[in-house]
Design a protein around this motif. Structure first.
Motif, PDB file in Angstrom:
ATOM      1  N   UNK A 116       0.533  -1.361  -0.008  1.00 40.28           N
ATOM      2  CA  UNK A 116      -0.211  -0.019   0.123  1.00 40.28           C
ATOM      3  C   UNK A 116       1.168   1.518  -0.244  1.00 40.28           C
ATOM      4  N   UNK A 117       1.814   1.697   1.077  1.00 38.86           N
ATOM      5  CA  UNK A 117       2.685   2.321   1.254  1.00 38.86           C
ATOM      6  C   UNK A 117       3.407   2.530  -0.201  1.00 38.86           C
ATOM      7  N   UNK A 118       4.105   1.449  -0.971  1.00 38.50           N
ATOM      8  CA  UNK A 118       4.612   1.252  -1.885  1.00 38.50           C
ATOM      9  C   UNK A 118       4.255   1.977  -2.920  1.00 38.50           C
ATOM     10  N   UNK A 119       2.867   1.792  -3.025  1.00 36.91           N
ATOM     11  CA  UNK A 119       2.210   2.218  -4.615  1.00 36.91           C
ATOM     12  C   UNK A 119       2.316   3.632  -4.451  1.00 36.91           C
ATOM     13  N   UNK A 120       2.215   4.494  -3.564  1.00 38.89           N
ATOM     14  CA  UNK A 120       2.088   5.207  -3.749  1.00 38.89           C
ATOM     15  C   UNK A 120       4.183   6.200  -3.972  1.00 38.89           C
ATOM     16  N   UNK A 121       4.898   5.630  -3.417  1.00 35.90           N
ATOM     17  CA  UNK A 121       6.557   6.081  -3.189  1.00 35.90           C
ATOM     18  C   UNK A 121       6.913   5.771  -4.186  1.00 35.90           C
ATOM     19  N   UNK A 122       7.510   4.676  -4.941  1.00 35.19           N
ATOM     20  CA  UNK A 122       7.248   4.220  -6.275  1.00 35.19           C
ATOM     21  C   UNK A 122       7.140   5.020  -7.630  1.00 35.19           C
ATOM     22  N   UNK A 123       6.330   5.885  -7.658  1.00 37.44           N
ATOM     23  CA  UNK A 123       5.906   6.489  -8.102  1.00 37.44           C
ATOM     24  C   UNK A 123       6.678   7.469  -8.448  1.00 37.44           C
ATOM     25  N   UNK A 139       9.468  -1.893  -8.372  1.00 37.72           N
ATOM     26  CA  UNK A 139       9.794  -1.029  -7.895  1.00 37.72           C
ATOM     27  C   UNK A 139       9.092  -1.592  -6.269  1.00 37.72           C
ATOM     28  N   UNK A 140       7.557  -1.587  -7.122  1.00 39.65           N
ATOM     29  CA  UNK A 140       6.372  -1.511  -6.404  1.00 39.65           C
ATOM     30  C   UNK A 140       5.986  -3.275  -5.511  1.00 39.65           C
TER      31      UNK A 140
END
Lengths: 328, 248, 307
Positions: A97-104, A201-202
């Protein structure tokens, strides 16, 4: 080396187990802490060294692993074995969930967003007294009866850490691992050779979070307690120093770094309270004079010593030199 | 004959600047075509659009009968559109072998494979690609330590690794001396001829353009102002006007 | 959550006004720290985690100044004059001796280096000044309060409120209307080009870092009389400042001002509504900005792509 992975695994388990039998309680506890931190550092370096992503929120996943177990055990009351299985899964899901936003995001913005998410998780844990116990943490965690004797727990930790270590090693040496390094080196070109950067990345962010969760779970069970401080961003810095000290472009570097930093911390705590000063000095010296880390420098020296003539068969190695680090 | 790549009304603006302003183009299978034009004509932007670097504002791109407009770069790679770059664009701390191998493994759909050992995969194919561009001896070197000429070769090798159907080369000879230029273009011609590969290249060196290209497209201010064989282009009034300031 | 408690006590307009002033005072201090942070980021491309440590050193410097002078009335003025300069010097040393060695290396190494400084300064402060909370008395002239639109408000806080815009103006003037500012902006835009034009880029870097350190030191001195001086104040301010910079847009001067206003005011009112959530809301806002508008409110999306 590849096909004989199982053989290595057995040797590592046997050696560590023998050592843990020979050592007294204090050293056994230290040894367990080293192993757990080594796993934590390995999971962190999957992002830092392999993928070139600097996360400032990784400790949150370490904490979530421990807290998931603690909350399931104390609030829900599910059997301990179920909790042990659920904790890493829940952590990986939160990392997803966190990664979904961060990896952009890339570079410093990625770091900032991981910091923000990590601190939100930390602050919620820290402030939500009625659920998480706030800064009192959750103490006196129940453990499965089988894992209660320290000797048994040591075996469990050794087994889990070595298994995870081998899994991470295989990951790093698989085509997936190579794709991670490809992204680290040059994100733009990676897309032009068909690598879906964001998706990869995700996935790696989720995997790294999951393994950090396992480390956090082991740590919680070792001390039978969890505290919000385990999630604080300074905790991420510690694991970052471990990776860098050992060498981020080597697989075993973080393990060596975890060993040195953890042992140093135990040892120095008896002499001085100024641990941060020492950690800071190590970090400073590493960055200025030793960016390849201990294992990286040793590998380099070994390579020069052996000085292989340029041969058509390529040498494989994460430690392909270079001081700096690409932030994707 | 049916076109491998056809582009209709392609346009892209940055702020107020119309970098690519309504380009129509058909390239047939096996054609080697050069895109020329003064600086700022929109050539590289055009490449970026057809290679999926960023989406276009208007227009359609059809590749081998299928619409590929605005597909991202990795999807285009899968369909056989590969490109090399004007400024050398490698994976600097990895070996030449890994640089090429990664493209091959990606082409074979193994990017998500976590279980095989990468050392054992696609060795022969990788070595073959490297020897095609004359870099086999240097396979174990780290790519950032190469000379500029070798880096250019490696850049093209990465694009060639996946056996592309359409190869896009952005100034393949930039920064090279005449001898190196001839070698690299000879290489491209050779492979293109053997594999019936379609090549579009941007080039400023007119010697290279007129000796290699079968057809030439001329871009100016985001538009395609002329296309044809080298002979046709040499005598084309619009082209003379743009390059020599003749007429009017 | 017990919402009824929110309605049993409805804050009066005067209280809200005072709270707004409190928020704005905080904004001004935040702006001083963040403007230096964003300047260093914009010009040098370095995310200086040690910026909060410089701020903390400013506060402790002010405390030492006060003890040395035995609380003489002039000691605060002297602290304002001397301490930020000393901090600027410290900043100059950090840039010259440490950062300069690794400009060639990539961004992370610089982040890690400044982070190492954070760790070291944190313990050095404990070593020198001890772990206990310190305080600095307000200068006697400003110890009182004034009545503003029917609200009684401490004169010292008011001074900061007034000082803030002046400093912002001064900084704006320096950056946009002086030869130095022109050179700094040219360096920020394109380092290599600036170098080719004969600008002494390393010297600009040192000066920019010193300017940022001076601002942080000044903020530290100014905050000393109204806030607790503790060895952990570095972490809280650096996190808030990064939030400010991210909200405003990395490297954007006006963004730092806007971000500081937003963060300061939100904290002042957030603490009224949900006391415990003020800290979360800051991080949540940062996360939201990064997700929806990663180049910040006033940043340049294209500059972000080039980064």
């Amino acid at each position: 080396m590849w096909r004989s992975g199982a053989w290595h695994w057995l040797v590592a388990v046997a050696v560590l187990f023998t050592l843990s039998l020979l050592l007294g309680d204090f050293y056994r506890h230290l040894g367990m802490t080293v192993l757990i931190m080594a796993l934590f550092a390995l999971s962190y370096n999957l992002l830092l060294g392999e993928t070139g992503l600097v996360s400032f929120g990784h400790a949150a996943f370490f904490g979530v692993g421990g807290y998931t177990y603690a909350l399931l055990a104390t609030k829900v009351g599910t059997p301990a074995l179920v909790n042990i299985v659920l904790a890493p899964i829940a952590t990986a899901l939160i990392a997803l969930l966190v990664g979904y936003f961060c990896v952009r995001l890339h570079g410093i913005l990625f770091s900032m967003l991981t910091l923000a998410f990590g601190q939100v998780i930390y602050t919620v844990t820290f402030q939500w007294y009625s659920f998480t116990g706030g800064d009192n943490g959750i103490v006196g965690l129940p453990a499965p009866p089988l894992l209660i004797p320290p000797g048994n727990y040591a075996v469990f930790v050794i087994f889990v850490v070595v298994t995870c270590g081998i899994a991470l090693w295989r990951l790093a040496h698989s085509p997936f691992g190579q794709a991670l390094r490809i992204m680290r080196e040059n994100r733009e070109r990676a897309e032009f050779i068909g690598i879906p950067v964001r998706r990869l990345r995700l996935i790696v962010f989720t995997i790294a979070g999951g393994f950090a969760g396992i480390a956090g779970l082991l740590f919680a069970l070792l001390n039978r307690q969890v505290f919000p401080d385990d999630m604080y961003w300074a905790q991420t810095a510690q694991v970052l120093v471990m990776s860098l000290l050992g060498g981020i472009f080597t697989f075993l570097g973080p393990v060596v770094g975890a060993f040195i930093v953890t042992v140093l911390q135990y040892w120095i705590a008896t002499y001085t309270i100024y641990w941060l000063l020492i950690l800071g000095t190590i970090l400073l010296l590493c960055v200025l004079f030793f960016p390849q880390g201990i294992v990286g420098s040793l590998q380099e020296r070994l390579k020069h010593r052996l000085a292989p003539p340029p041969s058509p068969s390529p040498l494989k190695g994460e430690g392909t030199g270079g001081g700096g680090l690409v932030v994707g | 004959m049916k076109a491998l790549l056809s582009v209709r009304g392609l346009a892209k603006s940055f702020g107020g600047l119309r970098a690519v302003d309504g380009v129509d183009l058909d390239v047939r299978q096996g054609e080697i075509t050069a895109i020329i034009g003064p600086n700022g004509a929109g050539k590289t932007t055009f490449f970026n659009l057809i290679s999926g670097a960023f989406p276009c504002d208007h227009g359609r791109i059809v590749f081998d009968g299928e619409e590929i407009t605005n597909l991202p770069a990795p999807r285009l790679f899968k369909r056989g559109i590969c490109r090399a770059f004007q400024v050398v664009n490698l994976f600097p701390r990895l070996t030449l072998f890994e640089n090429v191998q990664a493209a091959l493994l990606s082409h074979q759909g193994k990017v998500f494979n976590c279980f095989l050992h990468v050392d054992r995969l696609a060795r022969q194919e990788t070595e073959q690609v490297l020897s095609e561009v004359g870099l086999a001896e240097k396979a174990s070197l780290v790519s950032k330590n190469l000379s500029h000429g070798d880096q250019k070769r490696l850049d093209i090798a990465i694009a060639l690794a996946a056996k592309p159907r359409l190869l896009l080369l952005d100034e393949p000879t930039a920064g090279l001396n005449p001898k190196e230029s001839r070698e690299i273009m000879g290489l491209v011609e050779g492979i293109a001829g053997r594999e019936n590969l379609t090549v579009i290249f941007i080039e400023h060196d007119m010697d290279v353009v007129f000796s290699v290209a079968e057809t030439i497209r001329v871009m100016h201010q985001g538009r395609l102002i002329a296309e044809g064989t080298p002979q046709v282009i040499k005598g084309h009034p619009e082209v003379r006007k743009v390059y020599l300031g003749e007429g009017e | 959550m017990d919402f009824t408690s929110l309605f049993t006590w409805v804050p009066g307009p005067q209280f809200l006004f005072a709270q707004l002033l409190n928020g704005l005072t905080r904004s001004m201090l935040l702006f001083l720290v963040s403007s230096g942070l964003t300047l260093i980021l914009g010009v040098m491309g370095v995310a200086n985690f040690a910026h909060g440590s410089l701020y903390m050193l400013g506060a402790y410097g002010s405390f030492t100044m006060g003890t040395l002078l035995g609380g003489a009335p002039s000691s605060f003025l002297l602290a304002v004059a001397v301490v930020p300069l000393a901090i600027a010097l410290v900043g100059g040393l950090i840039e010259r001796l440490l950062l300069r060695r690794i400009y060639e290396a990539e961004g992370v190494m610089q982040i890690l280096l400044t982070y190492a400084v954070v760790l070291m300064v944190a313990d050095l402060v404990r070593l020198i000044w001890g772990p206990e909370t310190r305080g600095v008395p307000k200068p006697t002239v400003l110890a009182g309060a004034v009545t503003l639109l029917g609200t009684i408000y401490p004169s010292y806080n008011l001074l900061i409120l007034i000082l803030g815009p002046f400093l912002a103006f001064g900084l704006w003037f320096l950056l946009y209307h002086t030869a130095f500012g022109k050179v700094v902006r040219a360096t920020a835009l394109d380092r290599e080009m600036a170098n080719a034009l004969g600008i002494n880029v390393p010297r600009i870097f040192t000066l920019v870092f010193m300017l940022g350190a001076w601002l942080a030191g000044l903020a530290g001195v100014l905050t000393a009389p109204i806030g607790a001086i503790t060895p952990t104040m570095d972490l809280s301010i650096i996190v808030e400042s990064f939030v400010v910079v991210v909200i405003g847009g990395l490297g954007s001067f006006w963004g730092a001002l806007l971000g500081a206003l937003i963060v300061g005011v939100i904290q002042a009112f957030g603490i009224l509504i949900v006391p415990r959530m003020a800290l979360i809301s800051i991080f949540a806002i940062m996360a939201l900005v990064l997700i929806l508008r990663p180049w910040g409110l006033l940043g340049n999306p294209r500059a972000l792509l080039a980064r």
